[in-house]
Design an enzyme around this catalytic site. Structure first.
Site, short mmCIF file in Angstrom:
data_model
loop_
_atom_site.label_atom_id
_atom_site.label_comp_id
_atom_site.label_asym_id
_atom_site.label_seq_id
_atom_site.Cartn_x
_atom_site.Cartn_y
_atom_site.Cartn_z
N ARG A 1 -51.18 33.32 21.98
CA ARG A 1 -50.68 33.28 23.50
C ARG A 1 -51.51 34.29 24.26
O ARG A 1 -51.36 34.24 25.75
CB ARG A 1 -49.27 33.74 23.24
N GLU B 1 -39.00 36.89 29.51
CA GLU B 1 -40.47 37.41 29.28
C GLU B 1 -41.04 37.50 30.77
O GLU B 1 -41.68 38.71 30.91
CB GLU B 1 -41.16 36.76 28.21
#
Length: 789
Positions: free
Chosen positions: A332, A739
């Protein structure tokens, strides 16, 4: 024909709670103390307490162990070692990887690794017994930093693919050579402790037929179920895990709750008594992993007007001593090396370093913040060298229309709202006027300087491990019209239960007060994914909606018959606790009347729902794919003030405009944006994790580890949700929010650089370490002031 009295409305007034402000379903219970966490549950008869004996060495061979003295103490029921585990001595979260024993066997790999487990009548007796357990070690050389790991070539191999992970597009080498401006350097981002209010805790109780039930503070009850079953040598059908709620998680309870649950279950099996393990703050910080520190080396090429032409970057994360989720986190980070910017020629590569530290793990953003930080560092340095406003350099590099809408891994950036957010926020925050005023202030202020910055964010939403993108729900309607809702997500204060309750109430057309969200449990909704990756509402919301749709369709024929439109059930509407046919107001039914009639007609009033995210996948070998269902966008303008005498700073004002699609519950989403931003500021400015030369954690409690407090919040904090921004193919047009806001805090670093640069001459390239503590800021100020040779 019977006349319809004028005072009877043709249909009930729609009062759906969806897309409307609402209270957190546990908010009042939190403030009153009525909310029950694992440690608040009534103690079962005969409850024992468990205590982890942890390794005092970063790396050592375990030579001898002797628990006889400890076992001689009255009230001590067991001291468990690896050989006492009846099943697999492994709690690794990744299937096919077996590199994390529950209890150490012959070797320990970090300070804090579990070596033995004491079970006694009280916590005090556990500590007394632990001091009597004789453990002899042969100390071995330890690797404690990323730099050491690189020097010694100590890397954690990916369990299924070759290392390093490389994503490449174009010809970056040639583009770098041709670039008019070249930016080269290194940067580090540090660790961060999750510092959830409720530390790791689990309680295990034996049931009939060799079964065990656990109450665990975990984001991933199905994984706890799986690991406990493997440790005990049981089938998963003999293990039930319940999660009442968590006092925070932030990723720290995605994988690392499982070992403590497994220890509680192991001890319950060994003693035939209920057992609870609950870490104090020092133990929790010493024994659990943190946000991964990342080191990066970059080489970037720019045009003279600030366009990013090429980027090459190497990333190395500190994985600690075992795999955990380090490779997915690294992936990621590589995916988010672009942030909101089109990179025409790029190569990014990443590896995971193996160190003798507790295994680092998931943390809000899951590698995305560390990857974004690198490209933002590159842009900040280019802006300083070219004497351009960093906000303008960012704008010039945004993703544009095709073909300049393709990420470096091949996914199209669709529905790009960054240009709109940029324009609206720059206007509403009065960025240009304020920047000019700040420059005037700095010119006349010798010891105090101010800075302002604009920070955009693009964050991909989905688990990048594709099979995890699934969820289930189980909805029960009782004959009196009240509803119990079960779903696979866990509540850690973020408001997931509030959103799911809202979705359920909307779909069934009942007041939210008639919907009770039940404790998350593996015997109600099986095989669930972790509540993580910002996907809790996306996945579980669609599953809840699917279950409610089944129930609604079952009840429609019953209501249609009562409303005298038999044969046309599709005309029946459920809303505001009523069932009716629009335009036919001769009768309106209460929801309870329909459910009682359905029960009498032998219609099932319970249903399951299931959802899987469609059309996503990524090929790691080619570095191409569509790992994300969609992107969430946001922007922030951050203003700070810095003391050149002490290095202290304060955040004066923050303006945020964030994209959450059509918010399910706006009040919940605004809270997530505010909290995420503040947590990001903590990571980047004050939360410094320190170890000594032997690998011992020095910052292991609130007196040595500083999280943001009220005084660290912006004096002026303005948060708005982007309006008129529904997202296709999501639960009621909403977007994830957990997030993405955290990375808006990178704007605080850019604002600090603006203020620090004002202490030096024009075109000063600021050298600011992360986290930007007062010491780091003061060093950067002194470097900026120093005469240039």
């Amino acid at each position: 024909m019977v006349a319809i009295p004028s005072e009877i409305p043709s249909q009930p007034e729609a009062r759906s709670p969806l897309h409307a402000p609402g209270l957190h379903e546990s908010g009042l219970k939190h403030t009153s103390g009525e909310a029950l966490y694992v440690d608040d549950l009534p103690a079962p008869p005969g409850l024992l307490v468990g205590h982890v004996i942890a390794s005092p060495h970063a790396h050592a061979r375990l030579v001898r162990r002797d628990a006889r003295r400890a076992l001689s103490l009255p009230g001590v029921h067991a001291v468990l070692f690896a050989q006492d585990i009846p099943g697999a001595n492994d709690v690794s979260p990744v299937r096919g990887v077996h590199d994390e024993p529950l209890l150490a066997t012959d070797e320990v790999h970090c300070i804090g690794q579990a070596v033995a487990f004491v079970v006694a009548e009280s916590a005090a007796l556990c500590r007394q017994a632990a001091a009597l357990v004789e453990l002899e070690y042969e100390v071995l050389p330890a690797c404690l930093t990323i730099g050491e790991a690189i020097e010694k070539s100590l890397f954690i191999p990916h369990p299924f693919y070759p290392n390093p992970h490389v994503i490449r597009r174009g010809e970056p080498e040639a583009a770098l050579i041709a670039a008019p401006v070249r930016i080269q350097g290194e940067c580090m981002t540090g660790a961060q402790d999750h510092f959830y209010l409720e530390t790791q805790v689990s309680q295990a109780v034996l049931e009939e037929d060799g079964a065990v039930r656990l109450w665990s503070s975990t984001q991933h009850p199905s994984e706890v179920q799986e690991k406990v079953a493997e440790v005990l040598g049981l089938g998963r059908h003999q293990v039930t895990v319940e999660v009442p709620r968590m006092g925070g998680g932030f990723g720290g309870k995605e994988t690392q709750a499982a070992p403590f649950a497994a220890l509680a279950a192991l001890a319950a099996y060994a003693t035939r008594r209920p057992v609870k393990v609950w870490l104090n703050r020092d133990q929790d910080m010493e024994q659990t992993g943190k946000r991964h520190p990342f080191w990066a080396r970059y080489d970037a090429g720019f045009s003279e007007d600030g366009r990013l032409l090429a980027l090459k970057a190497d990333l190395v994360s500190d994985g600690g001593w075992s795999n955990d989720l380090s490779h997915a986190i690294l992936d990621r980070a590589l995916f988010h090396m672009d942030n909101t910017y089109f990179l025409p020629h790029v190569e990014v590569r990443g590896r995971v370093a193996r160190t003798n530290q507790p295994s680092n793990t998931a943390f809000r953003g899951f590698g995305g913040p560390q990857g974004m930080y690198v490209v933002e560092e590159v842009i900040n340095r280019a802006a300083e060298r070219l004497a351009l406003d960093p906000a303008e350099v960012r704008r010039r590099n945004y993703y544009r229309e095709a073909p300049e809408n393709q990420t470096h891994y091949g996914q199209a950036v669709e529905g790009n709202r960054i240009p709109r957010i940029h324009a609206e926020l720059m206007t509403s925050s009065e960025y240009a006027r304020r920047r000019a005023e700040i420059d005037q202030f700095n010119a006349s202020s010798q010891w105090t300087k101010r800075g302002i910055a604009y920070q955009p964010v693009k964050f991909g939403i989905s688990f990048t491990t594709s099979f995890l993108n699934q969820a289930g729900a189980f909805v029960v309607i009782y004959a009196d019209g009240t509803v119990q809702l079960n779903h696979g997500g866990t509540e850690m204060g973020q408001g997931l239960h509030t959103k799911m309750r809202t979705v359920c109430a909307h779909e069934l057309g009942v007041p939210v007060e008639h919907v009770r969200v039940m404790t998350t449990a593996t015997d109600k909704v099986p095989n669930t994914s972790a509540t993580a990756a910002s996907s809790g509402s996306d996945l579980n919301g669609m599953a809840v909606k699917a279950a409610c749709e089944v129930l609604r369709e079952r009840m429609r024929p019953v209501a249609a018959k009562l409303l005298q439109v038999e044969g046309e059930p599709e005309r029946v509407v459920f809303s505001a606790g009523k069932a009716f046919v629009p335009g036919l107001a001769q009768r309106t039914l209460s929801f309870e009347e329909v459910t009682r009639a359905a029960y009498a007609a032998q219609v099932s009033l319970s249903a399951t729902g299931y959802y899987r995210t469609p059309d996503i996948g990524y090929d790691r070998m080619t570095g191409r794919g569509k790992p994300f269902h969609y992107y969430a966008f946001g922007g922030a303008v951050v203003e700070v003030e810095v003391s050149g005498l002490t290095g202290e700073h304060r955040v004066r004002r923050v303006d945020i405009l964030h994209d959450v699609g059509s918010s399910l519950v706006p009040t919940i989403d605004k809270g997530q944006v505010e909290g995420g931003f503040i947590q990001g500021v903590g990571w980047l400015t004050c939360e410094e994790v320190l170890i000594d030369a032997k690998g011992r954690l020095l910052t292991h409690s609130p007196d040595t580890y500083k999280i943001p407090a009220l005084g660290d919040a912006p004096e002026d904090f303005r948060v708005a949700l982007l309006e008129r921004a529904p997202q296709e193919d999501t639960i009621h047009g909403s977007k994830a929010v957990g997030e993405p806001p955290l990375m808006l805090a990178i704007g605080a670093v850019t604002a600090l650089r603006h203020a620090i640069g004002a202490f030096g001459p024009p075109r000063t390239e600021v050298q600011l370490a992360s986290p930007a503590t007062p010491e780091a800021i003061l060093r950067a100020v002194e470097t900026a002031r120093a005469p240039k040779r």
